[in-house]
Motif scaffolding. Sequence first.
Motif, PDB file in Angstrom:
ATOM      1  N   GLU A   7     -45.484  54.088 -10.265  1.00 20.17           N
ATOM      2  CA  GLU A   7     -46.807  53.664 -10.720  1.00 20.17           C
ATOM      3  C   GLU A   7     -47.505  54.879 -11.308  1.00 20.17           C
ATOM      4  N   GLN A  41     -48.850  46.966 -20.285  1.00 20.04           N
ATOM      5  CA  GLN A  41     -49.145  46.575 -18.901  1.00 20.04           C
ATOM      6  C   GLN A  41     -50.235  45.500 -18.874  1.00 20.04           C
ATOM      7  N   ASN A  78     -42.274  44.989 -13.857  1.00 19.31           N
ATOM      8  CA  ASN A  78     -43.151  43.849 -13.564  1.00 19.31           C
ATOM      9  C   ASN A  78     -42.378  42.552 -13.330  1.00 19.31           C
ATOM     10  N   SER A 153     -53.670  51.821 -13.722  1.00 19.77           N
ATOM     11  CA  SER A 153     -52.288  52.295 -13.586  1.00 19.77           C
ATOM     12  C   SER A 153     -51.345  51.319 -14.264  1.00 19.77           C
ATOM     13  N   TYR A 154     -50.133  51.790 -14.547  1.00 22.97           N
ATOM     14  CA  TYR A 154     -49.082  50.895 -15.051  1.00 22.97           C
ATOM     15  C   TYR A 154     -47.778  51.241 -14.340  1.00 22.97           C
ATOM     16  N   LYS A 155     -46.911  50.254 -14.246  1.00 22.74           N
ATOM     17  CA  LYS A 155     -45.636  50.422 -13.537  1.00 22.74           C
ATOM     18  C   LYS A 155     -44.500  50.607 -14.529  1.00 22.74           C
TER      19      LYS A 155
END
Length: 564
Positions: A7, A41, A78, A153-155
């Motif tokens: 993350e 995202q 995701n 945040s982004y995964k």
Amino acid sequence: MSSPIKEIPTKPFEGQKPGTSGLRKRVKVFQQEHYTENFIQAIFDSIDAKGQTLVIGGDGRYFSPEAVQIIFKIGSANGVKKFIVGKDSILSTPAASNVIRKYKAYGGILLTASHNPGGPNNDFGIKYNVSNGGPAPEGVTDKIFEKTKTISSYKVLEAPPVDLSKIGETKYGPSEVSIIDSVADYLILLQEIFDFPLIKEFLEAHKADYPILFDGLNGVTGPYARAIIVDTLGLPESSIQNCVPLPDFGGGHPDPNLTYAHTLVDVVEAKNIPFGAASDGDGDRNMIYGKGAFVTPSDSVAIIAHWADVIPYFKKGGVKGLARSMPTSKAIDLVAQKKGLEYFEVPTGWKFFGNLMDAGRLSICGEESFGTGSDHIREKDGLWAVVAWLNIIAAANKKSPNKLVGINDILKEFYSIYGRSFFSRYDYEEVPSDGANALVANLNKAISTNSLNNTVHTSSNGTSFTISGLYNFEYKDPIDNSVSKNQGQVITFSDGSRVVFRLSGTGSQGATVRLYVERYVPATASPEELAKPAAEGLQSLIDVALELSKLKEYLGVDKPTVIT
């Protein structure tokens, strides 16, 4: 060993609002750290793609390979189960729509800025399409935009890049990646729609006196055109040009109109080629142009509708209805009226056509911005329109074996039946936003006060026009009852002419103002009047439109960027 998911903390960027054609900005904007990742995202935060199949494609423009790998990383993290992607990340917009529909995918992410120039200093775009193969509706794009404003945040899945040059299946962490032939499924689709044997028979019989030329403008349609024109129809290599997709489109502007598709126009005129065509960067637009014969997009879609019964797809399934975008000329309305078909006037944006198609009420539609299509997919389709014209020309020549029928013959016959809607569009690109907004505000003031109603305006050649109405176009969707407001300012005149002003959102910076002018001449007019050049038939109306709107004064320009 499974690939780890990380993350990554981030902060929102301003202005990540996707329009009808997605998010479009300069490449350098997308290359900022976290910028592209944030938007991707936000897409996944707005849809429920866990365990689903997603299609990825694009026009091959600069930054596409990097963006595909970002989508893999974030999509897999995701929960996307499977990605279907065109070889070398190439998949035209129409082909992507077909792949989404054919393989019943959840949706697709298309990497394109359509007809805008490409390269490190030009444009890039990201667009989300839904399960019907069409552009995401406003409910989805609004949700994406809201997510971009609050993202923290982004995964990402930490995994090596996928080799996109090899067709086949590969594992990517918990996901699968299926790399497909970019052209095969689309070619099958067109062969199911059109009378390829009839087209081939005509072109073979007239190799010497009816050569054709397709110009891919170094956009995505090159491989598709080769498969159709050279491999399937058996025409020589000289029938195609600029058909290798390039990241910067060879330094050109991949917009199929008389200004930017000069590589086609120049060769057609120099070599007396009776049928020429071009498509744009991502393959959803087209231009039909033969020696001394330009077909406006408004006329093109109307003529395809008129000749629909020679196309197997419509001969078998019938024509359910016709439609056009509001700025497009009313030529197709006349066809619908004569044939007793339902017809619609919708805002600019293909998603409005998609709703009608999904409800079984629309078969053929078009936009004056060189976009034409049907319910075979849910995007406009450049090569579909080109092959439709070849099908029509082959059928017309079969009906008239003693005279070679060309583009101008088809135009003249159409005008003799329906009359002619003289039409032109003036584009003022990358003008100051303040001036563009002031122009629109002034028009809206005139609409609200009725200050221009019944006023008479005279052009420099003495032609007078009386304003009969002003309004801001609003559309209530008959399928989902959604309402789209402020879709363009329309001025109508007592003789049936009209002028439309629109502030466009397809550019990457500044503002683009489009001016549309239309004047109808009935079929009872003389052949000479019906055959006039569009510029001549419209000049007095254009003069009046520019004067009463004070466009040059507001925008600070003397001439449009493009005239079509």
